[in-house]
Motif scaffolding. Structure first.
Motif, short mmCIF file in Angstrom:
data_model
loop_
_atom_site.label_atom_id
_atom_site.label_comp_id
_atom_site.label_asym_id
_atom_site.label_seq_id
_atom_site.Cartn_x
_atom_site.Cartn_y
_atom_site.Cartn_z
N SER A 51 11.32 -6.39 -12.48
CA SER A 51 12.09 -7.64 -12.42
C SER A 51 11.40 -8.75 -13.22
CB SER A 51 12.25 -8.07 -10.97
OG SER A 51 10.98 -8.33 -10.40
N LYS A 52 10.39 -8.39 -14.02
CA LYS A 52 9.65 -9.34 -14.85
C LYS A 52 9.13 -10.53 -14.06
CE LYS A 52 11.42 -7.71 -19.08
NZ LYS A 52 11.24 -6.34 -18.59
N PRO A 53 8.28 -10.27 -13.08
CA PRO A 53 7.75 -11.38 -12.26
C PRO A 53 6.67 -12.15 -13.02
CG PRO A 53 6.73 -9.34 -11.59
CD PRO A 53 7.73 -8.97 -12.65
N LYS A 54 6.38 -13.34 -12.53
CA LYS A 54 5.31 -14.15 -13.14
C LYS A 54 3.97 -13.84 -12.47
CE LYS A 54 7.93 -17.53 -15.22
NZ LYS A 54 7.73 -18.05 -16.56
N VAL A 55 4.07 -13.37 -11.20
CA VAL A 55 2.87 -13.10 -10.42
C VAL A 55 2.93 -11.67 -9.91
CG1 VAL A 55 1.53 -13.80 -8.39
CG2 VAL A 55 2.87 -15.51 -9.64
N LEU A 56 1.81 -10.95 -10.00
CA LEU A 56 1.76 -9.61 -9.41
C LEU A 56 0.83 -9.66 -8.21
CD1 LEU A 56 2.78 -6.68 -9.97
CD2 LEU A 56 0.59 -6.26 -11.08
N LEU A 57 1.36 -9.31 -7.05
CA LEU A 57 0.58 -9.38 -5.81
C LEU A 57 0.42 -7.95 -5.28
CD1 LEU A 57 -0.62 -10.81 -3.30
CD2 LEU A 57 1.71 -11.20 -2.51
N MET A 58 -0.82 -7.46 -5.26
CA MET A 58 -1.04 -6.06 -4.88
C MET A 58 -1.91 -5.96 -3.63
SD MET A 58 -1.89 -4.44 -8.58
CE MET A 58 -1.56 -2.76 -8.11
N ASP A 59 -1.48 -5.12 -2.70
CA ASP A 59 -2.23 -4.91 -1.46
C ASP A 59 -3.02 -3.60 -1.57
OD1 ASP A 59 -3.21 -5.10 1.07
OD2 ASP A 59 -1.25 -5.23 2.07
N GLU A 60 -4.33 -3.70 -1.60
CA GLU A 60 -5.22 -2.54 -1.62
C GLU A 60 -4.81 -1.46 -2.64
OE1 GLU A 60 -7.97 -2.31 0.02
OE2 GLU A 60 -7.79 -3.67 1.73
N PRO A 61 -4.77 -1.82 -3.92
CA PRO A 61 -4.30 -0.83 -4.90
C PRO A 61 -5.23 0.37 -5.03
CG PRO A 61 -5.16 -2.78 -6.00
CD PRO A 61 -5.12 -3.10 -4.55
N THR A 62 -6.48 0.24 -4.59
CA THR A 62 -7.41 1.36 -4.79
C THR A 62 -7.71 2.09 -3.50
OG1 THR A 62 -9.23 -0.19 -4.63
CG2 THR A 62 -8.50 0.41 -6.84
N GLY B 132 -2.13 8.42 -6.81
CA GLY B 132 -2.25 7.48 -7.92
C GLY B 132 -0.93 7.27 -8.64
N GLN B 133 -0.15 8.36 -8.77
CA GLN B 133 1.17 8.23 -9.40
C GLN B 133 2.10 7.38 -8.55
OE1 GLN B 133 1.87 12.46 -9.82
NE2 GLN B 133 1.85 12.30 -12.06
N ARG B 134 2.09 7.61 -7.23
CA ARG B 134 2.93 6.79 -6.34
C ARG B 134 2.57 5.32 -6.46
NH1 ARG B 134 3.02 10.14 -0.67
NH2 ARG B 134 3.18 12.13 -1.73
N GLN B 135 1.26 5.06 -6.53
CA GLN B 135 0.81 3.68 -6.68
C GLN B 135 1.40 3.07 -7.94
OE1 GLN B 135 -1.82 1.82 -4.55
NE2 GLN B 135 -0.27 0.56 -5.50
N ARG B 136 1.41 3.85 -9.04
CA ARG B 136 1.94 3.32 -10.30
C ARG B 136 3.46 3.16 -10.25
NH1 ARG B 136 -0.23 6.85 -14.85
NH2 ARG B 136 -0.96 8.25 -13.21
N ILE C 80 -5.39 -7.85 -3.24
CA ILE C 80 -6.05 -7.80 -1.95
C ILE C 80 -6.91 -6.55 -1.98
CG2 ILE C 80 -5.71 -7.47 0.52
CD1 ILE C 80 -3.03 -8.89 0.18
N THR C 81 -8.16 -6.66 -1.69
CA THR C 81 -8.98 -5.47 -1.84
C THR C 81 -10.19 -5.44 -0.91
OG1 THR C 81 -10.21 -4.15 -3.44
CG2 THR C 81 -10.25 -6.51 -3.77
N HIS C 82 -10.61 -4.23 -0.62
CA HIS C 82 -11.85 -4.00 0.10
C HIS C 82 -12.99 -3.87 -0.89
CE1 HIS C 82 -9.92 -2.52 3.82
NE2 HIS C 82 -11.06 -2.93 4.32
N GLN D 145 0.85 -1.20 0.00
CA GLN D 145 0.00 0.00 0.00
C GLN D 145 0.88 1.25 0.00
OE1 GLN D 145 -3.14 0.09 2.96
NE2 GLN D 145 -3.09 -2.13 3.10
N TYR D 146 0.66 2.13 -0.94
CA TYR D 146 1.55 3.29 -1.03
C TYR D 146 1.41 4.22 0.17
CZ TYR D 146 -2.16 6.57 -2.18
OH TYR D 146 -3.26 7.36 -2.10
N SER D 147 0.23 4.17 0.82
CA SER D 147 0.01 5.09 1.95
C SER D 147 0.90 4.77 3.14
CB SER D 147 -1.45 5.03 2.36
OG SER D 147 -1.80 3.71 2.68
#
Lengths: 243, 274
Positions: A152-163, A139-143, A190-192, A80-82
């Protein structure tokens, strides 16, 4: 489909009370998974177990069939960027370079800087590449953090509360980006926000100490009532009021 | 001014101050960014244990070549290792344990000084005394300074990654515990460099204030480091001159100059923003 992540009877607790109990599920290559559940229900714990930052008390976690610590370089993690120090002195390019940092690496090559600049372009931030991270909007920080995970060209992207705490316009941008990425990688959110990218999600993992996995199309109001232990109203964002 | 440098101890103090400024700027920047001033304070004060033990051994067993700075270095590194382990292993009560190490280190030093035959004034080590700087000290300071500078440049990128997001650094396979421990050890070495000029009690201010001022001027870590080195050198040099002209203790003069400048810089930054 190759299996990317498997939890087998995983239990975990920070104190005596269990945060997760007997969690079992599998995520496959190409899946777009939403992890939902109430605050304190164990969503972030689940993510940290996948990344090998936490070790299960019982059961096993496997990433590509191996110990998560060994394979976590294949997972691009977007926290989470916050949670970041808003005054940290660092530029956008420097943050994204951190995505290719690894053990026994001390310097970045010119070639690596070029690759990183390409990733920055992909997330649409070329114009602020040399700006300070602290001068950016949420939003820019999130990006930037997404670019750091992607570089690093991962196979899986795991995001915590992107919105979490971004406005609708940015949410739209992030969801467009995720739609693109979902063609080439496994995505775990991961999202609410149950409505966010609902049309992309193929599986939903409901976490509230117990873990259940459903195909997205099967998720019903009963599932949610059970999960949040209260009466939920479902809002379909894709249905507009007739005008 | 010519008259000024003809005094060897003044010359030594200037050289020591200039050399130490390099490490102070580099390590001080990481201390400020990582917000570990409190750990640094504990390490600095624990250094007195090593000084006390070496003074005691030197006098008791007639070892004139035993430089108290070696003892300071050993005690500082030991304290850094203990504090590093404490901060890795214990999430609760970390501050209590660190505070205890802080006080125990000082106490051990004072006890050894009390039992050292002949009169030793602990004030020199607590608050600095440029009269006790020797030629040997300068060589030691130069060597340690070079070590810090090399490690500081070599580990810049990993430290930046860890400081920004420690969890992410771990996911990328960096041994963050090891790097954190090394930073504390480098902090211990840096503290020792200025022991003779400003003493161990006030050293923490000269480690953090220049980097904090530099942080108001730039948003790039390496620029902050370079500025912090320059600012540290300016504070130290001007402090030494003022202390010579006014016959006041050098360490206190340097810290007062640094503190007043810092307050002025914060005010200026606030005014500039509005």
């Amino acid at each position: 489909m190759e299996e990317t992540i498997r939890f087998a009877d995983v239990s975990f607790g920070y104190t005596r009370t269990k945060v997760l109990e007997k969690a079992s599920f599998a995520i496959h290559e190409g899946d777009f998974v939403s992890i939902i559940g109430p605050n304190g229900g164990g969503k972030t714990t689940l993510a940290k177990l996948m990344l090998g930052l936490l070790v299960p008390e019982e059961g096993t976690v496997a990433v590509y069939g191996e110990n998560p610590v060994k394979m976590r370089h294949r997972i691009g993690y977007v926290p989470q960027y916050s949670l970041f120090d808003p005054n940290f002195p660092v530029s956008v390019q420097e943050v994204v370079l951190m995505g290719i940092m690894k053990k026994n690496k001390f310097f970045y090559t010119k070639e690596e800087r070029r690759t990183v600049d390409k990733t920055i372009e992909e997330v649409g931030l070329s114009s602020v590449r040399n700006n300070s991270f602290s001068d950016l909007s949420g939003g820019q920080r999130q990006r930037v953090l997404i670019a750091r995970a992607l570089t690093s060209k991962p196979k899986v992207l795991l995001m915590d509360e992107p919105t979490a705490s971004v406005d609708a316009a940015i949410e739209k941008k992030i969801s467009t980006l995720l739609a693109q990425l979902s063609h080439t990688m496994t995505i775990i959110l991961i999202t609410h926000d149950l409505g966010f990218v609902s049309n992309l999600v193929s599986k939903i993992i409901c976490v509230n100490r117990e873990v259940n996995i459903h195909p997205a199309s099967d998720l019903t109001k009963e599932h949610l009532d059970n999960l949040y232990k209260e009466n939920m109203k479902m809002v379909r964002h894709d249905i507009k009021e007739p005008s | 001014m010519i008259d000024f440098f003809s005094l060897p101890f003044i010359k030594y103090a200037f050289i020591a101050g200039l050399l130490a400024s390099i490490s102070f700027g580099v390590i001080g920047t990481w201390i400020v960014i990582r917000r570990i001033s409190y750990l640094t304070g504990a390490i600095a004060h624990s250094v007195l244990a090593g000084i006390g033990v070496s003074l005691f051994l030197r006098s008791r067993y007639n070892l004139p070549n035993l430089n108290p700075l070696f003892g300071a270095l050993a005690a500082g590194i030991l304290a850094a290792v203990i504090i590093g382990i404490v901060s890795i292993k214990t999430k609760e009560r970390e501050d209590t344990i660190i505070g205890a190490i802080w006080a125990i280190g000082m106490s051990v030093g004072l006890l050894f000084i009390a039992k050292t035959p002949g009169y030793v004034d602990p004030m020199s080590y607590l608050f600095g005394n440029i009269l006790i700087i020797s030629r040997g000290d300068l060589v030691l300071i130069a060597v340690l300074d070079a070590i810090i500078l090399i490690l500081g440049l070599l580990f810049y990128a990993p430290y930046q990654t860890i400081a920004f997001d420690e969890e992410f650094a771990r996911i990328r396979g960096i041994n963050t515990n090891l790097f954190n421990m090394m930073l504390l050890i480098m902090t211990a070495i840096t503290v020792v460099l200025m022991t003779t000029i400003i003493g161990i009690v006030m050293v923490i201010a000269l480690l953090t204030i220049p980097a904090a001022i530099a942080g108001l001027l730039s948003k790039k870590i390496w620029v902050i480091m370079v500025l912090a080195v320059i600012i540290t050198a300016v504070f130290t040099m001007s402090g030494l001159v003022v202390s010579y002209l006014t016959d006041l203790p050098s360490g206190s003069v340097i810290i007062v100059i640094a503190g007043v400048t810092y307050l002025a810089a914060i005010l200026a930054a606030k005014l500039f923003k509005h």
